[in-house]
Design a protein around this motif. Structure first.
Motif, PDB file in Angstrom:
ATOM      1  N   VAL A  57       0.826  -1.024   0.225  1.00  0.00           N
ATOM      2  CA  VAL A  57      -0.106  -0.047  -0.116  1.00  0.00           C
ATOM      3  C   VAL A  57       0.981   1.028   0.493  1.00  0.00           C
ATOM      4  O   VAL A  57       0.792   2.121  -0.464  1.00  0.00           O
ATOM      5  CB  VAL A  57      -0.751   0.050   0.978  1.00  0.00           C
ATOM      6  CG1 VAL A  57      -1.877   1.327   1.462  1.00  0.00           C
ATOM      7  CG2 VAL A  57      -1.836  -1.621   1.806  1.00  0.00           C
ATOM      8  N   ARG A  58       1.828   1.535   0.767  1.00  0.00           N
ATOM      9  CA  ARG A  58       2.829   2.859   0.951  1.00  0.00           C
ATOM     10  C   ARG A  58       3.371   3.042  -0.461  1.00  0.00           C
ATOM     11  O   ARG A  58       3.145   3.998  -1.050  1.00  0.00           O
ATOM     12  CB  ARG A  58       3.527   2.078   1.864  1.00  0.00           C
ATOM     13  CG  ARG A  58       4.936   3.670   2.033  1.00  0.00           C
ATOM     14  CD  ARG A  58       5.803   3.895   3.260  1.00  0.00           C
ATOM     15  NE  ARG A  58       5.472   3.039   4.316  1.00  0.00           N
ATOM     16  CZ  ARG A  58       5.186   2.153   5.263  1.00  0.00           C
ATOM     17  NH1 ARG A  58       6.207   1.156   4.586  1.00  0.00           N
ATOM     18  NH2 ARG A  58       4.726   2.248   6.485  1.00  0.00           N
ATOM     19  N   PHE A  60       2.574   1.783  -3.544  1.00  0.00           N
ATOM     20  CA  PHE A  60       1.271   1.993  -4.884  1.00  0.00           C
ATOM     21  C   PHE A  60       0.669   3.659  -4.652  1.00  0.00           C
ATOM     22  O   PHE A  60       0.920   4.459  -5.125  1.00  0.00           O
ATOM     23  CB  PHE A  60       0.053   1.407  -4.142  1.00  0.00           C
ATOM     24  CG  PHE A  60      -1.249   1.837  -5.084  1.00  0.00           C
ATOM     25  CD1 PHE A  60      -0.973   0.813  -6.206  1.00  0.00           C
ATOM     26  CD2 PHE A  60      -1.805   2.813  -4.197  1.00  0.00           C
ATOM     27  CE1 PHE A  60      -2.647   1.190  -6.916  1.00  0.00           C
ATOM     28  CE2 PHE A  60      -2.462   3.127  -5.984  1.00  0.00           C
ATOM     29  CZ  PHE A  60      -3.584   2.204  -7.110  1.00  0.00           C
ATOM     30  N   ALA A  61       1.099   4.153  -3.053  1.00  0.00           N
ATOM     31  CA  ALA A  61       1.095   5.971  -2.615  1.00  0.00           C
ATOM     32  C   ALA A  61       1.877   6.503  -3.175  1.00  0.00           C
ATOM     33  O   ALA A  61       1.655   7.856  -4.257  1.00  0.00           O
ATOM     34  CB  ALA A  61       1.246   6.204  -1.173  1.00  0.00           C
ATOM     35  N   GLU A  62       3.283   5.849  -3.362  1.00  0.00           N
ATOM     36  CA  GLU A  62       4.374   6.343  -3.516  1.00  0.00           C
ATOM     37  C   GLU A  62       4.413   6.492  -4.415  1.00  0.00           C
ATOM     38  O   GLU A  62       4.800   7.460  -5.706  1.00  0.00           O
ATOM     39  CB  GLU A  62       5.569   6.266  -3.144  1.00  0.00           C
ATOM     40  CG  GLU A  62       6.116   6.007  -1.362  1.00  0.00           C
ATOM     41  CD  GLU A  62       7.186   5.987  -1.091  1.00  0.00           C
ATOM     42  OE1 GLU A  62       8.038   5.116  -1.758  1.00  0.00           O
ATOM     43  OE2 GLU A  62       7.374   6.171   0.125  1.00  0.00           O
ATOM     44  N   LEU A  63       3.772   6.306  -5.644  1.00  0.00           N
ATOM     45  CA  LEU A  63       4.080   5.654  -7.106  1.00  0.00           C
ATOM     46  C   LEU A  63       3.079   6.431  -7.712  1.00  0.00           C
ATOM     47  O   LEU A  63       2.923   7.039  -8.956  1.00  0.00           O
ATOM     48  CB  LEU A  63       4.109   4.449  -7.357  1.00  0.00           C
ATOM     49  CG  LEU A  63       5.713   3.962  -7.560  1.00  0.00           C
ATOM     50  CD1 LEU A  63       5.745   2.053  -7.549  1.00  0.00           C
ATOM     51  CD2 LEU A  63       6.755   3.726  -8.467  1.00  0.00           C
ATOM     52  N   SER A  64       2.213   6.365  -7.136  1.00  0.00           N
ATOM     53  CA  SER A  64       0.971   7.340  -6.844  1.00  0.00           C
ATOM     54  C   SER A  64       1.089   9.063  -7.358  1.00  0.00           C
ATOM     55  O   SER A  64       0.089   9.836  -7.581  1.00  0.00           O
ATOM     56  CB  SER A  64      -0.485   7.214  -7.467  1.00  0.00           C
ATOM     57  OG  SER A  64      -0.905   5.385  -6.810  1.00  0.00           O
ATOM     58  N   VAL A 106      -4.355   7.669   0.618  1.00  0.00           N
ATOM     59  CA  VAL A 106      -4.852   6.431   0.231  1.00  0.00           C
ATOM     60  C   VAL A 106      -4.431   6.092   1.868  1.00  0.00           C
ATOM     61  O   VAL A 106      -3.380   6.586   2.728  1.00  0.00           O
ATOM     62  CB  VAL A 106      -3.206   5.429  -0.355  1.00  0.00           C
ATOM     63  CG1 VAL A 106      -3.660   4.291  -0.190  1.00  0.00           C
ATOM     64  CG2 VAL A 106      -3.033   6.370  -1.721  1.00  0.00           C
ATOM     65  N   VAL A 107      -5.152   5.785   2.372  1.00  0.00           N
ATOM     66  CA  VAL A 107      -5.606   4.922   3.987  1.00  0.00           C
ATOM     67  C   VAL A 107      -5.130   3.687   4.033  1.00  0.00           C
ATOM     68  O   VAL A 107      -6.236   3.112   3.861  1.00  0.00           O
ATOM     69  CB  VAL A 107      -7.044   5.496   4.660  1.00  0.00           C
ATOM     70  CG1 VAL A 107      -6.692   5.323   6.031  1.00  0.00           C
ATOM     71  CG2 VAL A 107      -6.759   7.001   4.938  1.00  0.00           C
ATOM     72  N   LEU A 108      -4.292   3.307   5.089  1.00  0.00           N
ATOM     73  CA  LEU A 108      -4.223   1.823   5.158  1.00  0.00           C
ATOM     74  C   LEU A 108      -5.162   1.624   6.914  1.00  0.00           C
ATOM     75  O   LEU A 108      -4.605   1.733   7.480  1.00  0.00           O
ATOM     76  CB  LEU A 108      -2.991   0.956   5.203  1.00  0.00           C
ATOM     77  CG  LEU A 108      -2.770   0.038   5.851  1.00  0.00           C
ATOM     78  CD1 LEU A 108      -3.469  -1.177   4.622  1.00  0.00           C
ATOM     79  CD2 LEU A 108      -1.076  -0.908   5.802  1.00  0.00           C
ATOM     80  N   ALA A 109      -6.385   0.792   6.883  1.00  0.00           N
ATOM     81  CA  ALA A 109      -6.905   0.535   8.298  1.00  0.00           C
ATOM     82  C   ALA A 109      -6.164  -0.677   8.231  1.00  0.00           C
ATOM     83  O   ALA A 109      -6.518  -1.696   7.521  1.00  0.00           O
ATOM     84  CB  ALA A 109      -8.024   0.687   7.708  1.00  0.00           C
ATOM     85  N   LYS A 200      13.987  -1.808   6.869  1.00  0.00           N
ATOM     86  CA  LYS A 200      13.879  -2.903   5.129  1.00  0.00           C
ATOM     87  C   LYS A 200      12.871  -2.390   5.259  1.00  0.00           C
ATOM     88  O   LYS A 200      12.341  -3.090   4.107  1.00  0.00           O
ATOM     89  CB  LYS A 200      15.151  -3.951   5.521  1.00  0.00           C
ATOM     90  CG  LYS A 200      14.254  -5.409   7.314  1.00  0.00           C
ATOM     91  CD  LYS A 200      14.479  -6.882   7.348  1.00  0.00           C
ATOM     92  CE  LYS A 200      14.383  -7.277   8.148  1.00  0.00           C
ATOM     93  NZ  LYS A 200      14.503  -8.109   8.316  1.00  0.00           N
ATOM     94  N   THR A 201      12.079  -2.139   5.919  1.00  0.00           N
ATOM     95  CA  THR A 201      10.933  -2.685   5.993  1.00  0.00           C
ATOM     96  C   THR A 201      10.284  -1.028   5.088  1.00  0.00           C
ATOM     97  O   THR A 201       8.821  -1.141   4.838  1.00  0.00           O
ATOM     98  CB  THR A 201       9.948  -2.911   7.384  1.00  0.00           C
ATOM     99  OG1 THR A 201      10.016  -2.022   7.973  1.00  0.00           O
ATOM    100  CG2 THR A 201      10.265  -4.405   8.301  1.00  0.00           C
ATOM    101  N   GLN A 202      11.348  -0.393   5.355  1.00  0.00           N
ATOM    102  CA  GLN A 202      10.622   0.365   4.758  1.00  0.00           C
ATOM    103  C   GLN A 202      10.916   0.640   3.153  1.00  0.00           C
ATOM    104  O   GLN A 202      11.141  -0.056   2.403  1.00  0.00           O
ATOM    105  CB  GLN A 202      11.599   1.535   4.956  1.00  0.00           C
ATOM    106  CG  GLN A 202      10.816   2.251   6.730  1.00  0.00           C
ATOM    107  CD  GLN A 202      12.210   3.507   6.601  1.00  0.00           C
ATOM    108  OE1 GLN A 202      12.685   3.933   5.962  1.00  0.00           O
ATOM    109  NE2 GLN A 202      11.996   3.571   8.040  1.00  0.00           N
ATOM    110  N   ALA A 203       9.570   1.520   2.553  1.00  0.00           N
ATOM    111  CA  ALA A 203       9.279   1.145   0.651  1.00  0.00           C
ATOM    112  C   ALA A 203      10.558   1.973   0.287  1.00  0.00           C
ATOM    113  O   ALA A 203      11.031   3.341   1.200  1.00  0.00           O
ATOM    114  CB  ALA A 203       8.224   1.916   0.324  1.00  0.00           C
ATOM    115  N   PRO A 204      11.430   1.315  -0.798  1.00  0.00           N
ATOM    116  CA  PRO A 204      12.345   1.547  -1.484  1.00  0.00           C
ATOM    117  C   PRO A 204      11.562   3.491  -1.782  1.00  0.00           C
ATOM    118  O   PRO A 204      10.910   3.296  -2.427  1.00  0.00           O
ATOM    119  CB  PRO A 204      13.151   1.107  -1.829  1.00  0.00           C
ATOM    120  CG  PRO A 204      12.206   0.256  -2.478  1.00  0.00           C
ATOM    121  CD  PRO A 204      11.328  -0.057  -1.364  1.00  0.00           C
ATOM    122  N   GLU A 205      12.730   4.266  -2.100  1.00  0.00           N
ATOM    123  CA  GLU A 205      12.632   5.618  -2.973  1.00  0.00           C
ATOM    124  C   GLU A 205      11.902   5.360  -4.472  1.00  0.00           C
ATOM    125  O   GLU A 205      12.520   4.035  -5.167  1.00  0.00           O
ATOM    126  CB  GLU A 205      13.691   6.600  -3.008  1.00  0.00           C
ATOM    127  CG  GLU A 205      14.173   6.877  -1.563  1.00  0.00           C
ATOM    128  CD  GLU A 205      15.201   8.046  -1.306  1.00  0.00           C
ATOM    129  OE1 GLU A 205      15.593   8.675  -2.995  1.00  0.00           O
ATOM    130  OE2 GLU A 205      15.835   8.811  -0.194  1.00  0.00           O
TER     131      GLU A 205
END
Length: 333
Positions: A57-58, A60-64, A106-109, A200-205
């Motif tokens: 989800v994260r 997806f939000a960054e690429l959008s 974008v909201v992740l519940a 490592k759990t964070q989305a890459p740039e």
């Protein structure tokens, strides 16, 4: 539509490819989330912990080029924790609005079924109306507004079943599978840098690929996709077949799984099948819908809209098995 916009399809392909760099082995999940986003719906994700749902989800939000908020649902959560609240400004001597995390694109519940009914009702208003109410005033949410909610299918202690009205507001219910061994090997080797384990759990740039303007372009292109009258009737036949009338249960095929449905899908399912089949056809480079588009989308659109009987649960019959039989029984054009 004489010709499909090649540039748009290339951007979509680049988007999927970039998503696959971060989210390994979940191509079908990425495709389905993209279709739901273009259709303006919301997605319910069900899968075991550790399957990169948050990362998906994260990224997806960054690429959008969209703002992103994650809300961890717990039994002590309050509606104001989502929507925001009124704060008294002692300097101005008046109440001011402090907006909550729902005011994001974008909201992740996360673990949505752990929140009580009042919180669910606040989220339902946001999903259904695109607004939230703080005090006596309603505030519009950003456009686009895309909710992706997760459920853990394993641990059910301390959870609240989602009401049917809220389930019906989710366009798709998607299962997040375990990765294949080859994909899991890639995931494991990508995590070999132990010193960077905190990050490592964070989305890459990532580079923004699918902007809001591109979203509107794709929607216009999907609107021009042709869907024949025969396919219209096929969609209606599929959805209405999930609504068994009590007086006609004896007319169902002997031993049919359809007899295990107590409440069928609403007209929202018909709308979703029609709209999403055109989007799926467009993303696959076609200006016409095929029966395969409808059949592929029947599972994510119908599985959470069928209320099954106690007998179905006792005999371990799933909604997907019923949908599979439904697709066999209803003749396609």
């Amino acid at each position: 539509m004489e010709s499909l916009p090649t540039e748009v399809l290339q951007r979509v392909a680049a988007f999927k490819q970039q998503m696959a760099v971060s989210v390994i082995g979940q191509e079908q999940l990425i495709d389905d989330i993209l279709v739901a986003y273009i259709a303006g719906g919301h997605v319910l994700l069900e899968g075991a912990p550790g399957l990169a749902k948050t990362l998906t989800v994260r990224t997806f939000a960054e690429l959008s080029q969209l703002s992103f908020k994650r809300i961890q649902f717990t039994p002590d959560l309050l509606p104001a924790d989502l929507t925001g609240t009124l704060i008294f400004d002692s300097t101005a001597h008046r109440f001011a609005v402090r907006k909550g995390p729902l005011f994001a694109h974008v909201v992740l519940a996360d673990e949505i079924n752990r929140a009580p009914a009042k919180v669910q009702s606040a989220l339902l208003e946001a999903m259904a109306e695109g607004q939230v109410t703080i005090g006596e005033t309603s505030y519009p949410l950003p456009e686009p507004f895309f909710v992706l909610a997760t459920q853990n299918p394993i641990e059910q202690e301390g959870t609240y079943p989602l009401p049917e009205a809220e389930l019906d507001r989710f366009l798709f219910k998607l299962f997040v599978p375990y990765p294949k061994p080859a994909d899991e090997l890639v995931i494991m080797l990508k995590s070999e840098n132990i010193t960077a384990s905190v990050k490592k759990t964070q989305a890459p740039e990532t580079e923004s690929i699918l902007s809001v303007d591109m979203l509107h372009t794709i929607r216009r292109g999907a609107e021009a996709v042709r869907c024949t009258e025969g396919l219209h009737e096929y969609i209606i036949a599929l959805v209405t077949a999930t609504r068994p009338i009590i007086e006609k249960r004896e007319e169902l095929p002997r031993g049919s799984y359809l007899s295990y449905i107590t409440v069928g899908a609403s007209p929202r399912a018909s709308i979703a099948l029609y709209r999403c089949s055109k989007i799926r056809a467009f993303l696959n480079g076609r200006d016409y819908v095929l029966p395969e588009d409808i059949k592929a989308l029947a599972y994510p659109i119908l599985r959470h809209r069928l209320k099954l009987s106690y007998e179905a649960s006792a005999e371990n019959i799933s909604a997907d098995e019923i949908i599979a039989e439904l697709l066999e029984l209803i003749p396609q054009p």
